[in-house]
Design a protein around this motif. Structure first.
Motif, short mmCIF file in Angstrom:
data_model
loop_
_atom_site.label_atom_id
_atom_site.label_comp_id
_atom_site.label_asym_id
_atom_site.label_seq_id
_atom_site.Cartn_x
_atom_site.Cartn_y
_atom_site.Cartn_z
N GLU A 1 -5.38 9.44 -9.40
CA GLU A 1 -6.05 8.41 -8.61
C GLU A 1 -5.12 7.85 -7.54
N LEU A 2 -3.86 7.59 -7.91
CA LEU A 2 -2.91 7.06 -6.95
C LEU A 2 -2.63 8.05 -5.83
N ARG A 3 -2.53 9.31 -6.18
CA ARG A 3 -2.28 10.33 -5.15
C ARG A 3 -3.43 10.36 -4.15
N ALA A 4 -4.66 10.23 -4.65
CA ALA A 4 -5.80 10.24 -3.73
C ALA A 4 -5.74 9.05 -2.78
N ARG A 5 -5.33 7.88 -3.29
CA ARG A 5 -5.22 6.70 -2.44
C ARG A 5 -4.09 6.86 -1.42
N VAL A 6 -2.97 7.46 -1.86
CA VAL A 6 -1.86 7.70 -0.93
C VAL A 6 -2.30 8.65 0.18
N ASP A 7 -2.99 9.72 -0.20
CA ASP A 7 -3.45 10.69 0.80
C ASP A 7 -4.39 10.04 1.80
N ALA A 8 -5.25 9.11 1.31
CA ALA A 8 -6.18 8.44 2.22
C ALA A 8 -5.43 7.56 3.21
N LEU A 9 -4.37 6.87 2.75
CA LEU A 9 -3.58 6.03 3.65
C LEU A 9 -2.81 6.88 4.67
N VAL A 10 -2.29 8.00 4.20
CA VAL A 10 -1.55 8.89 5.10
C VAL A 10 -2.46 9.40 6.21
N GLU A 11 -3.69 9.73 5.86
CA GLU A 11 -4.65 10.22 6.85
C GLU A 11 -4.94 9.15 7.91
N ARG A 12 -4.79 7.88 7.53
CA ARG A 12 -5.02 6.79 8.48
C ARG A 12 -3.76 6.46 9.29
N GLY A 13 -2.70 7.25 9.10
CA GLY A 13 -1.51 7.12 9.93
C GLY A 13 -0.39 6.35 9.29
N VAL A 14 -0.55 5.90 8.04
CA VAL A 14 0.52 5.18 7.36
C VAL A 14 1.56 6.19 6.88
N ALA A 15 2.85 5.87 7.06
CA ALA A 15 3.91 6.76 6.60
C ALA A 15 3.78 6.96 5.09
N ARG A 16 4.06 8.19 4.63
CA ARG A 16 3.83 8.53 3.23
C ARG A 16 4.66 7.65 2.30
N ARG A 17 5.95 7.47 2.59
CA ARG A 17 6.78 6.66 1.70
C ARG A 17 6.27 5.22 1.64
N GLU A 18 5.85 4.68 2.79
CA GLU A 18 5.30 3.32 2.81
C GLU A 18 3.98 3.25 2.03
N ALA A 19 3.16 4.31 2.16
CA ALA A 19 1.89 4.34 1.45
C ALA A 19 2.11 4.40 -0.06
N VAL A 20 3.09 5.21 -0.48
CA VAL A 20 3.40 5.32 -1.90
C VAL A 20 3.86 3.98 -2.45
N GLN A 21 4.76 3.32 -1.70
CA GLN A 21 5.29 2.03 -2.15
C GLN A 21 4.16 1.01 -2.30
N ARG A 22 3.28 0.95 -1.33
CA ARG A 22 2.19 -0.02 -1.34
C ARG A 22 1.22 0.26 -2.49
N VAL A 23 0.85 1.52 -2.68
CA VAL A 23 -0.12 1.88 -3.71
C VAL A 23 0.44 1.63 -5.11
N VAL A 24 1.68 2.02 -5.35
CA VAL A 24 2.27 1.85 -6.67
C VAL A 24 2.45 0.38 -7.00
N ASN A 25 2.96 -0.40 -6.05
CA ASN A 25 3.17 -1.82 -6.31
C ASN A 25 1.86 -2.54 -6.62
N SER A 26 0.80 -2.20 -5.91
CA SER A 26 -0.48 -2.88 -6.14
C SER A 26 -1.14 -2.43 -7.43
N ALA A 27 -0.79 -1.25 -7.91
CA ALA A 27 -1.46 -0.69 -9.10
C ALA A 27 -0.72 -0.99 -10.40
#
Length: 387
Positions: free
Chosen positions: A251-277
């Motif tokens: 589930e987290l990977r899918a959310r990270v991939d969605a953020l990356v597609e919107r132009g968010v850097a992958r490492r930043e997307a991972v940090q945001r998704v993990v912290n919120s989850a």
């Protein structure tokens, strides 16, 4: 049949002779000898065996075995209910025998981990029914051939009581501990199998160890004769946590991939998704652990064992006697069962007796996930009445 006909004919002739003589003779001078059924009335015996038995051997559940060595003193400490009754009927050489023994035991143990405490219960019911035929019948003693069956019923129950506060804290610590692993795996986007393999050591360290091995130690040497119903709890919990983390990681990977597609850097997307989850995953994990660590496990097993045996008795005099019995059976449910008993008896009155002796019953049963290879043995005092 011929004896009955002769007896009937003799009675008719006696009545006829009496009528001709004008008087009826109430007791004929000669009559046919009585049959066994006529000369041997039914004799009944009811007794209460007080079997002070302990139990030792091995009880296994689903491949996890416990070493059982429970003495009679421990039985008394954990005894909830006991009932024992024996009944016999004898007519000539033919006999009927029956016995019922019921023992109910329970125990509590404090674990003080994610599993706070446990309650255990085991109920054992033994029923013995047999027919006998007297091979030797002498004033001093007798010998009977016996054929019958043993019925055994074992009910086991284990109640696990979880500690919700400890589980919530452990779940939060677990998620915090694996957060860096989650970030690394999601950022590198490695395969599922590699991810789970990398997490297994963390799961075992943070979850299995928090459950602790106190339950395993208790079930390996229980204080009542009960199998290790919870013997695979730690392994099952580890597997469920692995499956849970696998789902959450997907589930987290899918959310990270969605953020990356919107132009968010992958490492930043991972940090945001993990912290919120993290908090949400910890709460969901705590709910699942509470459900798995707070549950009731039970099983009910029963089987029949046919047997053959001999029972003998020798009278020293009118007051004292000795009696022995031995039975061997199995091969249908159990691989083997045997029972032996020897007593010294005292006739207190013409009807009341007391026996003091020793008795042992062994069973080797292995079927449907239950191993019951035990010997129940100890002294026995029996008091009964014959009429």
């Amino acid at each position: 049949m011929k004896a009955k006909l002769f007896s009937f004919a003799g009675a008719v002739f006696a009545i006829a002779g009496g009528l001709q003589a004008g008087t009826l003779e109430l007791q004929p001078k000669e009559s046919a000898p009585p049959t066994i059924a006529q000369s041997e009335p039914w004799q009944f015996t009811i007794a209460a065996p007080g079997w002070m038995a302990g139990l030792d051997g091995t009880i296994g559940v689903r491949g996890v075995n416990a070493d059982i060595d429970v003495g009679f003193d421990q039985i008394l400490q954990h005894l909830d209910m006991i009932f024992a009754m024996r009944a016999e009927a004898q007519k000539g050489p033919f006999g009927i025998y029956g016995e019922v023994i019921y023992i109910g035991l329970s125990d509590n143990a404090q674990i003080n981990r994610l599993i706070n405490n446990i309650n255990e219960e085991v109920n054992e019911t033994l029923v013995d029914g047999a027919l006998s035929w007297r091979l030797i019948n002498q004033p001093r003693g007798s010998l009977d051939l016996v054929a019958g069956t043993h019925y055994t019923n074992i009910y086991e129950r284990l109640e696990l009581h979880s500690d919700p506060v400890a589980i919530q804290q452990a779940s939060q610590r677990f998620v915090n501990n694996i957060a860096d692993d989650l970030r690394s795996r999601l950022d590198q986007d490695i395969s599922n199998s590699e991810f789970l393999q990398a997490l297994k050591s963390t799961i075992k360290a943070d979850i299995i160890n928090r459950i602790g091995n106190a339950l395993e130690r208790h079930e390996n040497r229980p204080e009542i004769p009960i199998g290790p119903l919870g013997g695979r709890i730690r392994e099952e919990i580890a597997q469920r946590v692995e499956q849970f983390i696998e789902v959450k990681k997907s589930e987290l990977r899918a959310r990270v991939d969605a953020l990356v597609e919107r132009g968010v850097a992958r490492r930043e997307a991972v940090q945001r998704v993990v912290n919120s989850a993290k908090a949400r995953i910890a709460n969901q994990l705590a709910v699942r652990l509470n459900k798995r660590l707070g549950q009731t496990l039970s099983r009910d097993d029963y089987w029949f064992d046919p047997y053959l045996g001999l029972r003998g008795r020798y009278n020293f005099n009118k007051v004292f006697y000795t009696a022995v019995r031995g039975e061997v059976g199995g091969g249908v449910a159990s691989d083997l069962m045997w029972e032996v008993e020897g007593v010294i008896g005292i006739n207190l009155t013409r009807s009341i007796f007391t026996e003091i002796g020793y008795r042992a019953l062994a069973v080797d049963y292995d079927n449907d996930g239950l191993l019951f290879d035990t010997t129940m043995h100890g002294p026995q005092i029996t008091t009964g009445i014959t009429f």
